[in-house]
Design a protein around this motif. Structure first.
Motif: not given
Length: 490
Positions: A167-170, A199-201, A221-223
């Motif tokens: 949910g954060g900004h990464y 996720k999504e980063s 770290l997969w995404n």
């Protein structure tokens, strides 16, 4: 026909309007008419600098995401305590107004949170969104913390630790701090990164930990866009549990890498994992037994681990003597996806692979007949299956071929060969098992960021357990010897 949807998000009055005061995760606790929400609604409101902010509004029905409005991590201006966002698509035009300082009585709700009101002004043609989906009272999740970077952290039940969460900004290089402060100024130790935090980063290129005891959950770290190099990773070790599944030991023999093992690691079995901490290191104690002996589990020459988060469901349907696990460090665990799969388990009926695939395998090996085939394991909910084929003996040589196939099409193959004496009338795949065919145990599957398959297998026999890895390189599997345990029976 396009519609115009006005979503008004207002935060309770009486707050200081600093980023720490209104940023975080919010969830619906009451619909606008005072009833219990039928859907799960979440709002992620993240400050981006002094006068910018972004949001992500998600509506879930069960496990399905049915509605989402977000700024795609782009900052929007904050003017006069309001954020206005226009979200167009082919069917809907959505304008969102976030009011950071509404005139509301906090005592009326008895919570710290926000109030969301959705007004559909599309003409009432019946095709718009139901107001009850998003309209209602939202409370800020006080278990989720926010730092100055826009990172979010999930606190534990004891309230003294937290983990970087979704949910954060990464972006770019993410450094996980040692500590973060709560909304009231209290400090929390950051224990690591949750499984779906990034996720999504996809723009994250590097992740750094600030404490050697911090951990990265499997798949975390997969995404991302972190560089991946199999040759530079510390490969997982094979281990087995005691009868309670609370402790594990890695039998450490001289022929296998005996480098120092991490203090914190993950015990992985199939798609399940449990955090473990290193115990006694007895791999150099020659007075102890070396191999597999669950009757004398505490007398093994090897590295011991103790589970920090015991989860009995992890081994549901299995007895301890049927189980081997992986002990993986945080980096290896985090960089791979661990998909859910089913596998053959004794005494289930053995299943043959498809005849068409067997024919292709025979044709690709000079017409050498397939005398046995077995399904070893298969993914749940998506294509992917490991099959094993034993070919007819030729020139006193025996061969087995492992095939990873998707929808019947081979993706990667690997073979094992051995020479034998005599007529070779029976299988030599398991030479110390009186010639009976044996299906290896598929301990786990790790998929790398580019989709490459890595299979962790053990081969049981009455006298030993052979551990090995099949690592995909192009359309071939590289066989990696991971040790052999002598089986003590007394």
């Amino acid at each position: 026909m396009k519609k115009l949807i006005l979503i008004v998000i207002m935060m309770l009055s009486g707050w200081v309007l600093g980023a720490q005061e209104w940023g975080g995760r919010y969830f619906m606790v009451e619909t606008e008419d005072g009833s219990t929400p039928e859907y799960r609604a979440e709002l992620y409101l993240i400050p981006m600098g002094k006068n910018k902010a972004s949001f992500d509004l998600q509506i879930h029905e069960g496990s399905d995401l049915i509605l989402r409005y977000d700024t795609d991590f782009q900052g929007l201006p904050v003017k006069n305590n309001k954020i206005i966002y226009h979200y167009p698509d082919e069917e809907t035009e959505c304008t969102v107004e976030v009011d950071l300082k509404p005139v509301l009585d906090p005592g009326e709700y008895g919570i710290r949170g926000g109030f969301i009101r959705l007004r559909d002004i599309s003409g009432g043609d019946g095709e718009g969104l139901e107001k009850s989906i998003v309209s209602g009272i939202y409370s800020r999740d006080e278990m989720v913390l926010l730092d100055k970077n826009g990172y979010l952290y999930q606190t534990d039940e004891l309230g003294n630790e937290c983990m970087l969460r979704y949910g954060g900004h990464y972006f770019n290089k993410v450094t996980v701090p040692k500590k973060v402060k709560g909304f009231s100024g209290e400090e929390y130790r950051v224990a690591g990164i949750e499984a779906d935090a990034l996720k999504e980063s996809v723009e994250v290129i590097e992740v750094n930990l600030s404490d050697e005891n911090q951990r990265i959950a499997p798949g975390a770290l997969w995404n991302t866009d972190i560089p991946y190099d199999w040759s530079k990773l510390s490969l997982p070790k094979f281990a087995y549990p005691d009868k309670t599944f609370d402790n594990f030991v890695i039998p450490m023999e001289a022929a296998v890498d005996n480098s120092a093992q991490p203090n914190f690691a993950w015990a992985i079995f199939k798609q399940n994992s449990s955090l473990v901490v290193a115990g006694e290191d007895k791999h150099g104690d020659s007075d102890r037994r070396l191999g597999l002996d669950q009757l004398h589990f505490e007398d093994i020459q090897g590295q011991y681990y103790m589970s920090m988060t015991p989860w009995r469901g992890m081994f549901k349907g299995y007895e301890a003597y049927e189980v081997q696990v992986l002990i993986a460090d945080s980096r290896f665990a985090g960089l791979h996806d661990w998909p859910s799969f089913s596998r053959w388990k004794f005494p289930e009926r053995e299943q043959e692979a498809s005849e068409e695939l067997a024919w292709n395998i025979s044709r690709g090996n000079g017409g050498r007949e397939v005398i046995r085939s077995r399904r070893v394991g298969w993914l749940r909910g998506r294509p992917g299956e490991l099959d094993l084929f034993e070919l007819e003996h030729k020139d006193n040589k025996a061969m087995v071929i492992f095939v990873w196939q998707e929808n019947g099409v081979p993706v990667a193959l690997g073979s094992l060969q051995t020479e034998f004496e005599g007529d070779g009338s029976s299988s030599v795949w398991n030479v110390d098992d009186e010639g009976f065919y044996g299906i290896p145990n598929l301990v786990s599957i790790a998929i790398d960021p580019e989709g490459g398959i890595n299979l962790f297998l053990t081969k049981d026999s009455p006298e030993s357990v052979t551990c090995f890895i099949l690592h995909q390189e192009g359309d071939r599997f590289k066989y990696i010897d991971a040790g052999q345990w002598y089986r003590f029976i007394d």
